[in-house]
Enzyme design. Structure first.
Site, PDB file in Angstrom:
ATOM      1  N   HIS A 154      -4.201  16.392 -53.882  1.00 53.76           N
ATOM      2  CA  HIS A 154      -4.371  14.963 -54.121  1.00 53.76           C
ATOM      3  C   HIS A 154      -5.550  14.666 -55.037  1.00 53.76           C
ATOM      4  O   HIS A 154      -5.502  13.733 -55.823  1.00 53.76           O
ATOM      5  CB  HIS A 154      -4.438  14.181 -52.804  1.00 53.76           C
ATOM      6  CG  HIS A 154      -5.637  14.488 -51.985  1.00 53.76           C
ATOM      7  ND1 HIS A 154      -5.549  15.228 -50.833  1.00 53.76           N
ATOM      8  CD2 HIS A 154      -6.922  14.178 -52.149  1.00 53.76           C
ATOM      9  CE1 HIS A 154      -6.765  15.359 -50.341  1.00 53.76           C
ATOM     10  NE2 HIS A 154      -7.609  14.732 -51.111  1.00 53.76           N
ATOM     11  N   CYS A 156      15.014  16.321 -69.187  1.00 53.85           N
ATOM     12  CA  CYS A 156      13.911  15.880 -68.334  1.00 53.85           C
ATOM     13  C   CYS A 156      13.141  17.050 -67.733  1.00 53.85           C
ATOM     14  O   CYS A 156      12.356  16.868 -66.817  1.00 53.85           O
ATOM     15  CB  CYS A 156      14.407  14.941 -67.235  1.00 53.85           C
ATOM     16  SG  CYS A 156      15.532  15.731 -66.097  1.00 53.85           S
TER      17      CYS A 156
HETATM   18  C1  PEP Z   1      14.447  20.460 -63.762  1.00 53.78           C
HETATM   19  O1  PEP Z   1      14.941  21.274 -62.999  1.00 53.78           O
HETATM   20  O2  PEP Z   1      14.274  20.671 -64.992  1.00 53.78           O
HETATM   21  C2  PEP Z   1      13.973  19.156 -63.242  1.00 53.78           C
HETATM   22  C3  PEP Z   1      13.528  18.219 -64.048  1.00 53.78           C
HETATM   23  O3  PEP Z   1      14.000  18.982 -61.902  1.00 53.78           O
HETATM   24  P1  PEP Z   1      12.848  19.515 -60.901  1.00 53.78           P
HETATM   25  O4  PEP Z   1      11.749  20.078 -61.751  1.00 53.78           O
HETATM   26  O5  PEP Z   1      12.441  18.349 -60.091  1.00 53.78           O
HETATM   27  O6  PEP Z   1      13.588  20.562 -60.138  1.00 53.78           O
END
Ligand code: PEP
Ligand code: MG
Length: 559
Positions: free
Chosen positions: A184, A488
């Protein structure tokens, strides 16, 4: 002058007198406990009092510190912790000692899991056990640091209560002996933009209150009593860091991002809390491309209600205004467990019941989440996606379930592409969804059969590797003319890699807030044509080094 190393937790540097925060020590009764049954009752009351106090404090603290206080309240109610301390009391131990020892054992177990997220909870367990022991012996509550002049705050660890009241104008830097990149203290320091180094062994034995101390939160270094040269170097590095970030912010600009030749690429943020969203917007995020909702479920003894989830989404929409909030349904399972769902023993949890698989096994949990998203969809542009989808049928099931739960047609529904099997049917899949978001973190791990959390396997997880680049190309080709494609995963934070993704046909890049200015700047300077040429060349590379060089050259040409 003395140098110590730790974990680089929040970038930037600071040089200032140390404000050393040492919690006071308190006396504990010696010898065996007189009345074990009564002591067990007192322990229960103390734990409940601590939990209620933390929950009360969470009501008035927003963002990450509030989430942490709630998570700690859930820990204080953990039946396993209570049972361990109870057993020691019934064996004759004083209750204050019993809870401290049980807490220490639990904290160590978490720290030894090798899982970054769970390990970061170890200090939280110690903290609530310290609060409980204080309550049991009638010691005053731990006092939070209150510096009155510019300083670098030095502590063994900082509790959420300590960090919630930090005055960022006075606290120029943080150095703690405990902690990890996801603890944190680190999260709060990043959110407030305060340079921080955590996990510095021997810190408190090496520095006196008032002594000059320098920290480099980018390199993970602490310099106690720096000589003139070292202090100058730190100050210069800090100034260079600020200037570079300022320059990137200017080049990256604000508002919608387009390439130099006018091709639109949305640059959004991955967030898990309101605090992170605020910080990402300050960095120039165009919206949220991944809201990791599972963080709302972890560390709780019961699932969040529809109302609680709606409140969080509503708060985010209020900050975002007309910018899009892309919500991912909970990705529970693998390393992210929730106390209220029984853990099924799994031989390979990363290949087990996680993400949408868990949602299908507990549809009532998923429906509650979908209802909260539906209820708040009118507050701002919303999109929805599911993690760990492995087949076209699963994607279709998710879309139908979401619409059935009331997700309106204004909300785009997509799926994450993290499982190679799904990437290979992208063309068929694209006919059923509005978008695909490539999760490079998991996709890389599954493509290369290499655990993403194992630092020894990092070379196998190179985002420039041919398998990932070729499968990205395949997904983008399959989706062309049918649905849009975003990324992402962490790879999108690398501006050179992000340009290759644009070359493949990706039109949305989502990343942690701190990476946004640099990616915005890179996209704005590049041309779509240049990105396409580099992507075509990189596709032929069979070694990650070659693809990386092609991408970096493209960056240099455009810088
Ligand atoms: C991924 O797997 O690239 C993703 C964005 O999800 P996480 O990192 O939350 O598994
Ligand atoms: Mg993932």
């Amino acid at each position: 002058m003395k140098r110590l190393t730790g974990v680089a937790a929040s970038p930037g540097t600071a040089v200032a007198p140390a404000y050393v925060h040492r919690p006071d020590v308190y006396e504990m009764p010696e010898g065996p406990v007189d009345d074990p049954d009564r002591a067990v009752v007192r322990l229960g009351e103390a734990l409940e009092g601590i939990a209620a106090g933390l929950e009360g404090a969470a009501v008035v603290v927003s963002g990450a510190p509030g989430d942490i206080l709630r998570a700690q309240a859930a820990m204080a109610r953990d039946p396993a912790l209570r049972a361990a301390a109870t057993e020691a009391i019934l064996g004759g131990e004083q209750p204050s000692r019993a809870i401290l020892e049980a807490g220490e054992r639990f904290a160590r177990q978490l720290e030894e899991t090798g899982n970054e997220y769970l390990a970061a909870r170890g200090p939280d367990v110690r903290h609530i056990c310290d609060l409980t022991a204080r309550a049991l012996v009638g010691a005053p509550p731990r006092v939070s640091p209150h510096p009155v002049e510019s300083c670098v705050l030095v502590a063994d660890d900082l509790s959420p209560a300590d960090t919630a009241t930090l005055d960022a104008a006075l606290v120029r830097g943080l150095a703690t002996a405990a902690g990890s990149r996801t603890s944190h203290t680190s999260v709060v320091a990043q959110g407030l933009g305060i340079p921080a180094v955590v996990g510095v062994r021997g810190l408190l034995d090496s520095v006196e209150h008032g002594q000059l101390i320098g920290i480099d939160g980018t390199a993970g270094e602490v310099v106690i009593d720096p000589d003139h040269d070292a202090a100058e170097k730190l100050a210069a590095a800090g100034a260079a860091h600020r200037i570079r970030r300022e320059r990137l912010r200017v080049v990256g600009g604000t508002g919608p991002v387009t390439t130099a030749d006018g091709h639109r690429v949305e640059v959004a943020a991955n967030v898990g809390s309101v605090e992170e969203l605020r910080a990402a917007l300050a960095e120039g995020a165009e919206g949220v491309g991944l809201l990791r909702t599972e963080l709302l479920y972890i560390d709780r003894d019961r699932p969040p209600t529809v109302e609680e989830q709606s409140a969080l989404l509503g708060e985010m929409h209020a900050l975002l205004g007309s910018r899009r909030l892309l919500v991912r349904t909970f990705d529970i399972g693998a390393d992210k467990h929730v106390p209220f769902l029984p853990v099924r023993p799994e031989r390979n949890p990363e290949l087990g019941l996680r993400g949408i698989r868990l949602g299908r096994a507990h549809p009532e949990l998923l429906d509650d989440q979908l209802r909260a998203i539906a209820a708040t969809a009118s507050l701002g542009p919303t999109a929805l996606m599911a993690p760990m989808v492995a087949s076209v049928d699963e994607a279709r099931w998710f879309v139908e379930r979401a619409r059935g739960a009331g997700i309106p047609s204004s909300v785009e529904i997509g799926v994450m592409v993290e499982v190679p099997a799904l990437a290979l049917v992208a063309a068929e899949l694209a006919g059923y969804v509005d978008f695909l978001s490539i999760g490079t973190n998991d996709l890389t791990q599954y493509l290369n059969a290499a655990d993403r959390r194992d630092p020894d396997l990092a070379p196998l997880l190179d985002a420039y590797g041919p398998a990932l680049l070729r499968i990205m190309n395949l997904v983008c080709r399959g989706a062309t003319g049918r649905c849009w494609v975003g990324v992402c995963g962490e790879a999108a934070s690398d501006p050179a890699w992000a340009l290759l993704a644009v070359g493949f046909g990706v039109t949305e890049l989502s990343m942690q807030g701190v990476a946004i200015p640099e990616v915005r700047a890179a996209v704005r300077r590049a041309t779509l044509e240049g990105c396409r040429r580099a992507a075509a060349l990189a596709l032929r590379a069979i070694r990650p080094e070659d693809a990386r060089m092609i991408a970096r050259e493209l960056m240099e040409v455009t810088t």
